[in-house]
Design an enzyme around this catalytic site. Structure first.
Site, PDB file in Angstrom:
ATOM      1  N   TYR A 160       0.844  -1.207   0.000  1.00 44.92           N
ATOM      2  CA  TYR A 160       0.000   0.000   0.000  1.00 44.92           C
ATOM      3  C   TYR A 160       0.875   1.251   0.000  1.00 44.92           C
ATOM      4  O   TYR A 160       0.559   2.252  -0.661  1.00 44.92           O
ATOM      5  CB  TYR A 160      -0.927   0.006   1.223  1.00 44.92           C
ATOM      6  CG  TYR A 160      -1.930   1.131   1.164  1.00 44.92           C
ATOM      7  CD1 TYR A 160      -3.130   0.979   0.476  1.00 44.92           C
ATOM      8  CD2 TYR A 160      -1.659   2.349   1.773  1.00 44.92           C
ATOM      9  CE1 TYR A 160      -4.034   2.014   0.389  1.00 44.92           C
ATOM     10  CE2 TYR A 160      -2.562   3.397   1.693  1.00 44.92           C
ATOM     11  CZ  TYR A 160      -3.759   3.235   0.997  1.00 44.92           C
ATOM     12  OH  TYR A 160      -4.650   4.266   0.909  1.00 44.92           O
ATOM     13  N   PHE A 190      -8.285  21.826 -24.242  1.00 50.72           N
ATOM     14  CA  PHE A 190      -8.562  20.395 -24.351  1.00 50.72           C
ATOM     15  C   PHE A 190      -9.756  20.107 -23.451  1.00 50.72           C
ATOM     16  O   PHE A 190      -9.890  20.701 -22.376  1.00 50.72           O
ATOM     17  CB  PHE A 190      -7.357  19.516 -24.002  1.00 50.72           C
ATOM     18  CG  PHE A 190      -7.711  18.065 -24.207  1.00 50.72           C
ATOM     19  CD1 PHE A 190      -7.909  17.576 -25.487  1.00 50.72           C
ATOM     20  CD2 PHE A 190      -7.941  17.222 -23.135  1.00 50.72           C
ATOM     21  CE1 PHE A 190      -8.322  16.261 -25.708  1.00 50.72           C
ATOM     22  CE2 PHE A 190      -8.357  15.910 -23.339  1.00 50.72           C
ATOM     23  CZ  PHE A 190      -8.542  15.424 -24.629  1.00 50.72           C
ATOM     24  N   THR A 191     -10.593  19.147 -23.868  1.00 50.57           N
ATOM     25  CA  THR A 191     -11.887  18.908 -23.219  1.00 50.57           C
ATOM     26  C   THR A 191     -11.769  18.711 -21.702  1.00 50.57           C
ATOM     27  O   THR A 191     -12.356  19.460 -20.927  1.00 50.57           O
ATOM     28  CB  THR A 191     -12.550  17.681 -23.865  1.00 50.57           C
ATOM     29  OG1 THR A 191     -11.628  16.589 -23.829  1.00 50.57           O
ATOM     30  CG2 THR A 191     -12.942  17.954 -25.308  1.00 50.57           C
ATOM     31  N   ASP A 251       1.164  20.559 -20.053  1.00 49.45           N
ATOM     32  CA  ASP A 251       0.502  19.278 -20.302  1.00 49.45           C
ATOM     33  C   ASP A 251       1.472  18.475 -21.180  1.00 49.45           C
ATOM     34  O   ASP A 251       1.564  18.692 -22.397  1.00 49.45           O
ATOM     35  CB  ASP A 251      -0.840  19.503 -21.003  1.00 49.45           C
ATOM     36  CG  ASP A 251      -1.576  18.183 -21.257  1.00 49.45           C
ATOM     37  OD1 ASP A 251      -0.931  17.120 -21.164  1.00 49.45           O
ATOM     38  OD2 ASP A 251      -2.779  18.225 -21.563  1.00 49.45           O
ATOM     39  N   LYS A 294      -0.617   8.007 -23.232  1.00 47.43           N
ATOM     40  CA  LYS A 294      -0.221   8.382 -24.609  1.00 47.43           C
ATOM     41  C   LYS A 294       1.280   8.121 -24.784  1.00 47.43           C
ATOM     42  O   LYS A 294       1.701   6.981 -24.856  1.00 47.43           O
ATOM     43  CB  LYS A 294      -0.587   9.836 -24.891  1.00 47.43           C
ATOM     44  CG  LYS A 294      -2.067  10.079 -25.161  1.00 47.43           C
ATOM     45  CD  LYS A 294      -2.897  10.182 -23.950  1.00 47.43           C
ATOM     46  CE  LYS A 294      -4.259  10.756 -24.157  1.00 47.43           C
ATOM     47  NZ  LYS A 294      -5.062  10.745 -22.926  1.00 47.43           N
ATOM     48  N   ARG A 324     -14.140  15.834 -33.333  1.00 45.93           N
ATOM     49  CA  ARG A 324     -13.431  16.905 -32.613  1.00 45.93           C
ATOM     50  C   ARG A 324     -13.879  18.233 -33.224  1.00 45.93           C
ATOM     51  O   ARG A 324     -13.127  18.925 -33.907  1.00 45.93           O
ATOM     52  CB  ARG A 324     -11.905  16.764 -32.734  1.00 45.93           C
ATOM     53  CG  ARG A 324     -11.332  15.503 -32.133  1.00 45.93           C
ATOM     54  CD  ARG A 324     -11.033  15.528 -30.639  1.00 45.93           C
ATOM     55  NE  ARG A 324     -12.164  15.406 -29.763  1.00 45.93           N
ATOM     56  CZ  ARG A 324     -12.058  15.071 -28.470  1.00 45.93           C
ATOM     57  NH1 ARG A 324     -10.876  14.783 -27.938  1.00 45.93           N
ATOM     58  NH2 ARG A 324     -13.109  15.021 -27.692  1.00 45.93           N
ATOM     59  N   PHE A 375     -19.661  15.006 -25.644  1.00 44.24           N
ATOM     60  CA  PHE A 375     -19.287  14.171 -26.789  1.00 44.24           C
ATOM     61  C   PHE A 375     -19.187  12.694 -26.436  1.00 44.24           C
ATOM     62  O   PHE A 375     -19.354  11.837 -27.287  1.00 44.24           O
ATOM     63  CB  PHE A 375     -17.956  14.657 -27.393  1.00 44.24           C
ATOM     64  CG  PHE A 375     -16.809  14.678 -26.416  1.00 44.24           C
ATOM     65  CD1 PHE A 375     -16.615  15.755 -25.580  1.00 44.24           C
ATOM     66  CD2 PHE A 375     -15.939  13.607 -26.332  1.00 44.24           C
ATOM     67  CE1 PHE A 375     -15.569  15.757 -24.658  1.00 44.24           C
ATOM     68  CE2 PHE A 375     -14.887  13.600 -25.436  1.00 44.24           C
ATOM     69  CZ  PHE A 375     -14.712  14.686 -24.589  1.00 44.24           C
TER      70      PHE A 375
HETATM   71  O1  PLI Z   1      -7.553  10.568 -20.708  1.00 43.32           O
HETATM   72  P1  PLI Z   1      -6.744  11.037 -19.524  1.00 43.32           P
HETATM   73  O2  PLI Z   1      -7.558  11.371 -18.357  1.00 43.32           O
HETATM   74  O3  PLI Z   1      -5.614  10.123 -19.187  1.00 43.32           O
HETATM   75  O4  PLI Z   1      -5.997  12.389 -19.984  1.00 43.32           O
HETATM   76  C1  PLI Z   1      -6.645  13.564 -20.274  1.00 43.32           C
HETATM   77  C2  PLI Z   1      -5.890  14.330 -21.341  1.00 43.32           C
HETATM   78  C3  PLI Z   1      -5.168  15.429 -20.986  1.00 43.32           C
HETATM   79  N1  PLI Z   1      -4.485  16.152 -21.922  1.00 43.32           N
HETATM   80  C4  PLI Z   1      -4.493  15.810 -23.226  1.00 43.32           C
HETATM   81  C5  PLI Z   1      -3.743  16.649 -24.200  1.00 43.32           C
HETATM   82  C6  PLI Z   1      -5.189  14.701 -23.644  1.00 43.32           C
HETATM   83  O5  PLI Z   1      -5.172  14.376 -24.932  1.00 43.32           O
HETATM   84  C7  PLI Z   1      -5.939  13.925 -22.686  1.00 43.32           C
HETATM   85  C8  PLI Z   1      -6.729  12.817 -23.075  1.00 43.32           C
HETATM   86  N2  PLI Z   1      -6.934  12.562 -24.340  1.00 43.32           N
HETATM   87  C9  PLI Z   1      -7.666  11.602 -24.891  1.00 43.32           C
HETATM   88  C10 PLI Z   1      -8.444  10.605 -24.101  1.00 43.32           C
HETATM   89  C11 PLI Z   1      -7.700  11.549 -26.330  1.00 43.32           C
HETATM   90  O6  PLI Z   1      -8.331  10.647 -26.902  1.00 43.32           O
HETATM   91  O7  PLI Z   1      -7.053  12.414 -26.952  1.00 43.32           O
END
Ligand code: PLI
Length: 472
Positions: free
Chosen positions: A85, A137-138, A228, A271, A395, A462
């Site tokens: 933990y 970003f969303t 970011d 990513k 998008r 979306f």
């Molecule tokens: O999907 P998360 O919660 O791990 O991350 C959010 C996120 C933050 N910043 C940026 C630039 C992103 O592209 C992002 C998530 N993007 C997704 C899910 C996408 O399909 O682009």
């Protein structure tokens, strides 16, 4: 063969190919269901590709998030998970990797990127403060707004034009930013929200020159820069390829230098960092770290796991090391550029220059006859799935949501369908199939009608909105 013979063969070829720095050891079967079944599936999904079952998808380009193929070394790391933990050894491996390649002092793990955005927004934004950034970003913007902040777009104007060939369309317009600071006062700016690359602009990079000048401007006003870093490795690749003085530098060196001009980074490790789940925050200021560490235990988990399993932190630590290798990044962005090249040769309207993680189809270019409130990009995304089982993502106006003060749709200049390429997953043949599917949909574009929204969730609509075709 003699060296001199090899050299002669090399000289005779007009170009030399390069290939992926890996071979495939395990495969996951995929198949295409019939057109009738796809029609039923997209109807059942309310013409929203987020609501499709993945079993009904042939080539899945919904996102490059959490969809990467991990390496044998990462999978081996999974078996070395220390699920204590507190104080898991995998946390310390992760901390070391982030410190080494991104250069920040203190690390807070989170379950994914939006977990980090939540903690950061709650900690650093006061009600009514502005958060200028290089396009929204969303998930980032919603957390800033929920914390009482007001996002202001200060990206250069070229970013809003899909045909503009500016090499660094992610750059911040420093004059626009300074005008905002002068108008509102520096104390009304929470921080600069800088993303590299810029997802909603088409995966467009920020130049090293721009971040250096931004640092200088922010130092004059005492404003911090928060990065970011989700696709910052890909950003580093574009700097290496396009910016004077960086051709001889490695991706790792460029990444480290870029981060050194910023105060904080947050990350969706799903990513660049090549894992299926995970995120992190990294900061230099100890007091801010302390605040974030206090909050992480409320929302995510203890500060040495932040919502991740020990094994996932190990895979992430190893993914970071792999993600900054030059041959990996060249392959990754090279595949996106290969698909972009096919579409460009066929004069299909896409965001140019091609960015790091995805091809963005310009839905306004496909469907000039469909008004933006009839959702051209949502329509195009559904059409592409119907034609070929290829899943992309809207998008455009649906993703942009409604303005919280007026309640009206926000109409972004860019109305796009994104085809995001997962890392190390698909082959060149898959890209050929995708290109041909897009071409088919483009060639039959004039018969297409738009959609109307029949269900609209309040937040991040979306993901779950539903649509139906407009009848004549
Ligand atoms: O999907 P998360 O919660 O791990 O991350 C959010 C996120 C933050 N910043 C940026 C630039 C992103 O592209 C992002 C998530 N993007 C997704 C899910 C996408 O399909 O682009």
């Amino acid at each position: 063969m003699e060296d001199s013979t090899l050299k002669t063969i090399g000289q005779q070829l007009s170009r030399r190919s390069w290939a992926e720095p890996w071979k495939i050891k395990m495969v996951e079967p995929i198949h295409m269901i019939s057109r009738e079944e796809r029609f039923q599936a997209i109807q059942d999904a309310g013409y929203n590709t987020f609501l499709l079952r993945s079993d009904d998808v042939y080539i899945d380009l919904l996102t490059d998030s959490g969809t990467s193929a991990m390496s044998d070394r990462q999978w081996a790391g999974i078996m070395l998970g220390d699920e204590a933990y507190a104080g898991s050894r995998n946390f310390y491996n992760l901390e070391t990797a982030i410190q080494k390649f991104y250069g920040y002092k203190h690390i807070v793990p989170t379950h994914q990127g939006r977990g980090a955005e939540h903690l950061l927004s709650q900690t650093c934004i006061k009600e009514g403060q502005f958060v200028p950034g290089n396009m929204y970003f969303t998930t980032t913007r919603i957390h800033q707004e929920l914390a009482g902040g007001i996002f202001v777009d200060v990206i250069i104007h070229e970013a809003h034009d899909p045909t503009n060939l500016h090499p660094f369309k992610g750059n911040i317009d420093l004059e626009k930013l300074e005008a905002l600071i002068k108008k509102e006062g520096a104390e009304k700016i929470a921080y600069i929200s800088l993303a590299g690359t810029v997802n909603m602009a088409g995966g467009q990079p920020v130049s090293m020159e721009n971040i250096k000048n931004l640092r200088e401007l922010c130092d004059r006003y005492g404003i911090p820069i928060y990065l970011d870093a989700t696709r910052m490795v890909e950003n580093a690749y574009f700097i290496q390829q396009k910016e004077e003085g960086y051709q001889g530098k490695s991706i790792a060196e460029i990444l480290y230098e870029f981060c050194s001009y910023t105060d904080v980074a947050w990350m969706s490790a799903k990513k660049d960092n090549l894992v299926n789940i995970g995120g992190w925050l990294a900061v230099n200021d100890y007091d801010l770290f302390d605040n974030l560490r206090n909050l992480v235990v409320v929302y995510e988990g203890l500060h040495t796991y932040g919502g991740m399993a020990g094994r996932d932190m190990e895979a992430l630590a190893r993914g970071i090391v792999e993600s900054v290798q030059d041959d990996h990044v060249r392959t990754r962005v090279g595949q996106v550029q290969y698909l972009g090249g096919l579409l460009t040769n066929w004069d299909i309207p896409i965001v140019q220059p091609v960015g790091g993680h995805a091809i963005f189809l310009d839905a306004k270019g496909f469907y000039p006859h469909i008004a933006q409130d009839q959702f051209p990009a949502q329509t195009l995304t559904a059409k592409l799935y119907l034609d070929s089982g290829v899943r992309g993502m809207e998008r455009g106006v649906v993703s942009a949501g409604r303005d919280p003060s007026t309640g009206e749709h926000r109409y972004p200049a860019l109305e796009l369908t994104r085809l995001a390429i997962p890392r190390r997953v698909y082959t060149q043949a898959h890209m050929d199939v995708v290109a041909e599917a897009v071409k088919f949909v483009y060639d039959s574009r004039m018969d297409t009608r738009g959609l109307k929204m029949i269900y609209e969730p309040e937040l991040l609509r979306f993901f779950q909105a539903r649509f139906e075709p407009i009848e004549i």
